[in-house]
Design a protein around this motif. Structure first.
Motif, short mmCIF file in Angstrom:
data_model
loop_
_atom_site.label_atom_id
_atom_site.label_comp_id
_atom_site.label_asym_id
_atom_site.label_seq_id
_atom_site.Cartn_x
_atom_site.Cartn_y
_atom_site.Cartn_z
N GLY A 174 2.91 -8.02 23.62
CA GLY A 174 4.23 -7.42 23.46
C GLY A 174 5.02 -7.57 24.75
O GLY A 174 5.00 -8.60 25.41
N VAL A 175 5.69 -6.47 25.10
CA VAL A 175 6.51 -6.47 26.30
C VAL A 175 5.63 -6.00 27.46
O VAL A 175 4.84 -5.06 27.31
CB VAL A 175 7.69 -5.49 26.11
N SER A 176 5.78 -6.64 28.63
CA SER A 176 5.03 -6.21 29.81
C SER A 176 5.35 -4.75 30.11
O SER A 176 6.47 -4.30 29.94
CB SER A 176 5.43 -7.04 31.02
N GLY A 177 4.33 -4.04 30.58
CA GLY A 177 4.57 -2.65 30.99
C GLY A 177 3.92 -1.63 30.08
O GLY A 177 3.79 -0.47 30.44
N GLY A 178 3.54 -2.07 28.88
CA GLY A 178 2.86 -1.16 27.95
C GLY A 178 3.70 0.07 27.62
O GLY A 178 4.93 0.04 27.68
N GLN A 179 3.00 1.16 27.29
CA GLN A 179 3.72 2.37 26.89
C GLN A 179 4.55 2.95 28.03
O GLN A 179 5.57 3.58 27.80
CB GLN A 179 2.73 3.42 26.38
N ALA A 180 4.11 2.70 29.27
CA ALA A 180 4.87 3.23 30.41
C ALA A 180 6.28 2.63 30.42
O ALA A 180 7.24 3.29 30.84
CB ALA A 180 4.16 2.91 31.72
#
Ligand code: NAP
Length: 320
Positions: A40-46
């Protein structure tokens, strides 16, 4: 950078949240050839957290996307490769070398760090799947602005639910937290903020048994868990925040897990398979925060380096 078929890496990191990016920074800086695979998008849930107040070094707080962008930039400084593809399978041969199959082909790695975090738990009630993305959401930071001046519901009583509810008060005219018990699980500081916010109301001892609407959410059926009585509650949006489950499908057979599916490691992030490490929220652990995830990632990378060194030492010795 595109990974070519058959490339051999020292470290393959699966997941680019705080744990994966921290592992990447430490592995890259140790001059290990390192790849991070993220579907997905870098950074995860953070990266979907509007504001982070409890990450040391930022006394005023910092936005989740900003913090995660900085972490990625820092890892990229040390020649870490990134691929944007889902990892479908990981296997280990008799020499202890891993094969990783991703949407961008197959490559091998001496060590693997699983940092895939968790995925939001769904309610599993009628209407939820049909209205997902058109009124049913699992991320207030992502979707909150679509609910300006609407009355929305947040389901759950933990930290996530209260953080989501507080964030939604910026947009919604009213936020009702639906919780199945009579007290919240969330930490006291968040509870105090929520109880003192005039836009937030609470509906205790209640669960959602159906989400109603055709092309958009119109409301829910609520059931009182004490009496069994049901009633309709009007709402323009439903935010589900009832916890998460670990994302471990592709390594399930290679690691020991606890009863909830979280990967069991020792304090050196080692799983039951030598050379395979786990870091961050995907681990069985007591505190899931950005600060503990980055710590896990650093430990996993240092242990991966030690593992590679030992493997190299044994293979050199065997040749003599
Ligand atoms: P959580 O702590 O497991 O809370 C889940 C909540 O949803 C609980 O209140 C639970 O009710 C309720 N729930 C579970 N299944 C349900 C169902 N089927 N129907 C209705 N309600 C249901 O999960 P979380 O809030 O996502 O937090 C996960 C971890 O991340 C925690 O360690 C948390 O501290 C951390 N976190 C921290 C922050 C922060 O520090 N700012 C923010 C977000 C998350 P019961 O209470 O009755 O079990």
């Amino acid at each position: 950078m595109q990974l070519h078929e058959g490339k051999n890496m020292d470290v393959a990191i699966i997941g680019a949240g705080p744990a994966g990016l921290s592992a990447a920074l430490y592995a890259g800086r140790a001059k290990l050839s390192t790849v991070v695979a993220e579907q997905g998008v870098s950074g995860g849930q953070a990266a979907t957290t509007h504001w982070i107040e409890n990450y040391p070094g930022f006394p005023e707080g910092i936005s989740g996307p900003d913090l995660m962008q900085r972490m990625e930039q820092q890892a990229r400084k040390f020649d870490v490769e990134f691929i944007h593809a889902a990892v479908n399978s990981v296997s280990r041969d008799s020499r202890g070398c891993f094969s990783v199959t991703s949407g961008e082909g197959e490559f091998t790695a001496g060590t693997v760090i699983v940092a895939t975090g968790t995925v939001p738990q769904s309610l599993g009630v009628p209407g939820e799947d049909k209205l997902r993305g058109i009124g049913v959401s699992y991320c207030a930071t992502c979707d909150g602005p679509f609910f300006r001046e609407k009355e929305v519901l947040v389901i759950g009583g933990g930290d996530s639910a209260i953080v989501e509810a507080l964030f939604l008060t910026r947009f919604a005219s009213k936020v009702t937290v639906i919780h199945r018990r009579g007290e919240l699980r969330a930490t006291k500081v968040l509870q105090d903020d929520a109880f003192s916010n005039s836009k937030i109301e609470f509906c205790w001892h209640s669960v959602v048994s159906e989400i109603l609407g055709d092309s958009k959410v119109e409301g829910v059926t609520l059931r009182d868990v004490r009496t069994g009585d049901t009633r309709f509650m009007e709402a323009g949006g439903v935010f589900v925040a009832i916890g998460s489950r670990p994302d471990t499908g592709f390594v399930e057979s290679m690691v020991d897990t606890d009863e909830r599916g979280y990967v069991i490691t020792d304090d050196r992030m080692r799983t039951s398979t030598p050379g395979l490490f786990a870091a961050g929220d995907v681990r069985a652990k007591s505190l899931r925060q950005v600060v503990t995830a980055v710590s896990d990632g650093a430990v996993a990378a240092v242990e991966a380096e030690k593992h590679l060194f030992e493997r190299q030492r044994f293979s050199t010795r065997d040749k003599h």
